[in-house]
Design a protein around this motif. Structure first.
Motif, PDB file in Angstrom:
ATOM      1  N   PHE A   1      31.415  47.708  45.774  1.00  0.00           N
ATOM      2  CA  PHE A   1      32.664  47.057  45.384  1.00  0.00           C
ATOM      3  C   PHE A   1      33.710  47.081  46.497  1.00  0.00           C
ATOM      4  CE2 PHE A   1      30.446  47.586  41.507  1.00  0.00           C
ATOM      5  CZ  PHE A   1      30.816  46.485  40.756  1.00  0.00           C
ATOM      6  N   ASP A   2      33.290  47.411  47.716  1.00  0.00           N
ATOM      7  CA  ASP A   2      34.216  47.355  48.849  1.00  0.00           C
ATOM      8  C   ASP A   2      34.049  46.018  49.577  1.00  0.00           C
ATOM      9  OD1 ASP A   2      31.741  47.953  49.913  1.00  0.00           O
ATOM     10  OD2 ASP A   2      32.502  49.381  51.379  1.00  0.00           O
ATOM     11  N   ARG A   3      33.947  44.956  48.791  1.00  0.00           N
ATOM     12  CA  ARG A   3      33.807  43.595  49.321  1.00  0.00           C
ATOM     13  C   ARG A   3      35.197  43.023  49.577  1.00  0.00           C
ATOM     14  NH1 ARG A   3      31.540  41.644  44.042  1.00  0.00           N
ATOM     15  NH2 ARG A   3      31.265  43.760  43.334  1.00  0.00           N
ATOM     16  N   PRO A   4      35.400  42.346  50.698  1.00  0.00           N
ATOM     17  CA  PRO A   4      36.746  41.865  51.040  1.00  0.00           C
ATOM     18  C   PRO A   4      37.362  40.919  50.006  1.00  0.00           C
ATOM     19  CG  PRO A   4      35.135  41.200  52.712  1.00  0.00           C
ATOM     20  CD  PRO A   4      34.429  42.072  51.748  1.00  0.00           C
ATOM     21  N   GLY A   5      36.605  39.969  49.498  1.00  0.00           N
ATOM     22  CA  GLY A   5      37.146  39.039  48.505  1.00  0.00           C
ATOM     23  C   GLY A   5      37.496  39.749  47.212  1.00  0.00           C
ATOM     24  N   PHE A   6      36.616  40.640  46.773  1.00  0.00           N
ATOM     25  CA  PHE A   6      36.847  41.408  45.556  1.00  0.00           C
ATOM     26  C   PHE A   6      38.095  42.286  45.716  1.00  0.00           C
ATOM     27  CE2 PHE A   6      36.357  45.272  43.051  1.00  0.00           C
ATOM     28  CZ  PHE A   6      36.208  44.745  41.775  1.00  0.00           C
ATOM     29  N   LEU A   7      38.206  42.973  46.845  1.00  0.00           N
ATOM     30  CA  LEU A   7      39.358  43.859  47.072  1.00  0.00           C
ATOM     31  C   LEU A   7      40.663  43.066  47.113  1.00  0.00           C
ATOM     32  CD1 LEU A   7      37.836  46.337  49.682  1.00  0.00           C
ATOM     33  CD2 LEU A   7      38.323  46.770  47.256  1.00  0.00           C
ATOM     34  N   SER A   8      40.639  41.901  47.733  1.00  0.00           N
ATOM     35  CA  SER A   8      41.831  41.050  47.782  1.00  0.00           C
ATOM     36  C   SER A   8      42.220  40.598  46.371  1.00  0.00           C
ATOM     37  CB  SER A   8      41.559  39.846  48.682  1.00  0.00           C
ATOM     38  OG  SER A   8      42.668  38.992  48.712  1.00  0.00           O
ATOM     39  N   MET A   9      41.223  40.196  45.591  1.00  0.00           N
ATOM     40  CA  MET A   9      41.488  39.793  44.211  1.00  0.00           C
ATOM     41  C   MET A   9      42.071  40.959  43.408  1.00  0.00           C
ATOM     42  SD  MET A   9      38.794  38.263  41.421  1.00  0.00           S
ATOM     43  CE  MET A   9      37.850  39.798  41.284  1.00  0.00           C
ATOM     44  N   MET A  10      41.505  42.150  43.581  1.00  0.00           N
ATOM     45  CA  MET A  10      41.991  43.319  42.851  1.00  0.00           C
ATOM     46  C   MET A  10      43.392  43.728  43.287  1.00  0.00           C
ATOM     47  SD  MET A  10      39.930  43.877  40.462  1.00  0.00           S
ATOM     48  CE  MET A  10      40.666  45.401  39.858  1.00  0.00           C
ATOM     49  N   ASP A  11      43.743  43.491  44.552  1.00  0.00           N
ATOM     50  CA  ASP A  11      45.134  43.707  44.983  1.00  0.00           C
ATOM     51  C   ASP A  11      46.063  42.809  44.173  1.00  0.00           C
ATOM     52  OD1 ASP A  11      44.505  45.653  46.852  1.00  0.00           O
ATOM     53  OD2 ASP A  11      44.559  44.273  48.566  1.00  0.00           O
ATOM     54  N   GLY A  12      45.637  41.562  43.949  1.00  0.00           N
ATOM     55  CA  GLY A  12      46.425  40.633  43.140  1.00  0.00           C
ATOM     56  C   GLY A  12      46.528  41.084  41.690  1.00  0.00           C
ATOM     57  N   VAL A  13      45.454  41.658  41.162  1.00  0.00           N
ATOM     58  CA  VAL A  13      45.488  42.200  39.805  1.00  0.00           C
ATOM     59  C   VAL A  13      46.520  43.321  39.734  1.00  0.00           C
ATOM     60  CG1 VAL A  13      44.173  43.608  38.148  1.00  0.00           C
ATOM     61  CG2 VAL A  13      43.120  41.566  39.160  1.00  0.00           C
ATOM     62  N   LYS A  14      46.451  44.238  40.694  1.00  0.00           N
ATOM     63  CA  LYS A  14      47.327  45.412  40.672  1.00  0.00           C
ATOM     64  C   LYS A  14      48.790  45.072  40.910  1.00  0.00           C
ATOM     65  CE  LYS A  14      43.545  48.420  41.903  1.00  0.00           C
ATOM     66  NZ  LYS A  14      42.818  49.059  42.985  1.00  0.00           N
ATOM     67  N   ASN A  15      49.057  44.014  41.697  1.00  0.00           N
ATOM     68  CA  ASN A  15      50.463  43.660  41.930  1.00  0.00           C
ATOM     69  C   ASN A  15      50.969  42.629  40.926  1.00  0.00           C
ATOM     70  OD1 ASN A  15      49.994  40.994  42.886  1.00  0.00           O
ATOM     71  ND2 ASN A  15      49.815  41.692  44.998  1.00  0.00           N
ATOM     72  N   GLY A  16      50.121  42.242  39.982  1.00  0.00           N
ATOM     73  CA  GLY A  16      50.548  41.376  38.891  1.00  0.00           C
ATOM     74  C   GLY A  16      50.478  39.888  39.152  1.00  0.00           C
ATOM     75  N   THR A  17      49.942  39.473  40.300  1.00  0.00           N
ATOM     76  CA  THR A  17      49.867  38.038  40.575  1.00  0.00           C
ATOM     77  C   THR A  17      48.630  37.389  39.979  1.00  0.00           C
ATOM     78  OG1 THR A  17      48.870  38.447  42.750  1.00  0.00           O
ATOM     79  CG2 THR A  17      51.252  38.144  42.691  1.00  0.00           C
ATOM     80  N   VAL A  18      47.527  38.134  39.850  1.00  0.00           N
ATOM     81  CA  VAL A  18      46.302  37.598  39.242  1.00  0.00           C
ATOM     82  C   VAL A  18      46.296  37.989  37.769  1.00  0.00           C
ATOM     83  CG1 VAL A  18      43.779  37.764  39.154  1.00  0.00           C
ATOM     84  CG2 VAL A  18      44.937  37.602  41.359  1.00  0.00           C
ATOM     85  N   LYS A  19      46.296  36.977  36.897  1.00  0.00           N
ATOM     86  CA  LYS A  19      46.310  37.222  35.457  1.00  0.00           C
ATOM     87  C   LYS A  19      45.041  36.744  34.763  1.00  0.00           C
ATOM     88  CE  LYS A  19      50.064  39.441  34.851  1.00  0.00           C
ATOM     89  NZ  LYS A  19      49.942  40.847  34.462  1.00  0.00           N
ATOM     90  N   THR A  20      44.221  35.954  35.469  1.00  0.00           N
ATOM     91  CA  THR A  20      42.950  35.486  34.920  1.00  0.00           C
ATOM     92  C   THR A  20      41.906  35.529  36.025  1.00  0.00           C
ATOM     93  OG1 THR A  20      44.104  33.979  33.418  1.00  0.00           O
ATOM     94  CG2 THR A  20      41.764  33.565  33.761  1.00  0.00           C
ATOM     95  N   ILE A  21      40.710  36.007  35.694  1.00  0.00           N
ATOM     96  CA  ILE A  21      39.579  36.003  36.615  1.00  0.00           C
ATOM     97  C   ILE A  21      38.450  35.233  35.952  1.00  0.00           C
ATOM     98  CG2 ILE A  21      37.801  37.397  37.769  1.00  0.00           C
ATOM     99  CD1 ILE A  21      39.912  39.675  37.890  1.00  0.00           C
ATOM    100  N   ILE A  22      37.930  34.235  36.679  1.00  0.00           N
ATOM    101  CA  ILE A  22      36.815  33.441  36.171  1.00  0.00           C
ATOM    102  C   ILE A  22      35.653  33.547  37.154  1.00  0.00           C
ATOM    103  CG2 ILE A  22      36.056  31.168  35.384  1.00  0.00           C
ATOM    104  CD1 ILE A  22      39.016  30.435  34.965  1.00  0.00           C
ATOM    105  N   VAL A  23      34.473  33.841  36.624  1.00  0.00           N
ATOM    106  CA  VAL A  23      33.246  33.906  37.418  1.00  0.00           C
ATOM    107  C   VAL A  23      32.208  32.990  36.786  1.00  0.00           C
ATOM    108  CG1 VAL A  23      33.656  36.258  38.273  1.00  0.00           C
ATOM    109  CG2 VAL A  23      32.378  35.915  36.147  1.00  0.00           C
TER     110      VAL A  23
END
Length: 122
Positions: free
Chosen positions: A60-82
Motif C-alpha cells: 500500500f505504499d503506492r504513489p497514486g494510492f498514497l496521494s489519494m489517501m492524503d486527499g482523504v485525510k485532508n478532506g478533499t476526497v469524499k468519494t472513491i470509485i474503482v
C-alpha cells in the motif's frame, strides 16, 4: 471546511505486472474509461484520476494510492470509485480497515463498480 461541490471524486486505477498478463480488460486505459463513464452517468463531478501502474495490490505504499489517501485525510476526497474491489488492494486485513474504519471516519463513500459495492447503500 471543504464544500461538497469542491470535494474530489477519486477515480482509482491500479495494474500490477501480474494483472497486465491477463490482457486488455484490466488495462489502465480500460479502467479509466469505465470509471469516467460511471462517474459521468451517475452525476459525480470534480473527478480526478489516481493511478498506480505496475504496482502489486498487496503493498500500500503506492504513489497514486498514497496521494489519494492524503486527499482523504485532508478532506478533499469524499468519494472513491474503482473498477473492482481488487484494484484498491489485495490485502483483506488492510482493505477491511480502510472500509470499516478509515473511510467511515473521514466520511468517504466507496464504490467498486463491477462488484456492486457502494458504501452509501450498505
Amino acid at each position: 471546511m471543504i464544500k461538497q461541490s469542491e470535494s474530489i471524486t477519486a477515480l482509482y486505477c491500479r495494474l500490477s505486472q501480474e494483472d497486465a498478463r491477463e490482457g486488455e480488460s484490466n488495462s489502465i486505459a480500460n479502467q479509466k474509461a469505465i470509471l469516467a463513464k460511471y462517474a459521468k452517468e451517475n452525476g459525480f463531478g470534480n473527478t480526478q484520476f489516481f493511478v498506480d501502474d505496475g504496482f502489486s495490490g498487496v503493498v500500500f505504499d503506492r504513489p497514486g494510492f498514497l496521494s489519494m489517501m492524503d486527499g482523504v485525510k485532508n478532506g478533499t476526497v469524499k468519494t472513491i470509485i474503482v473498477k473492482d474491489h481488487s484494484r484498491l488492494g489485495r490485502n483483506r486485513l488492510v482493505i477491511g480497515t480502510l472500509l470499516e474504519e478509515d473511510f467511515e471516519r473521514y466520511g468517504v463513500r466507496y464504490i467498486a463498480i463491477m462488484d456492486n459495492i457502494d458504501s452509501d447503500k450498505g
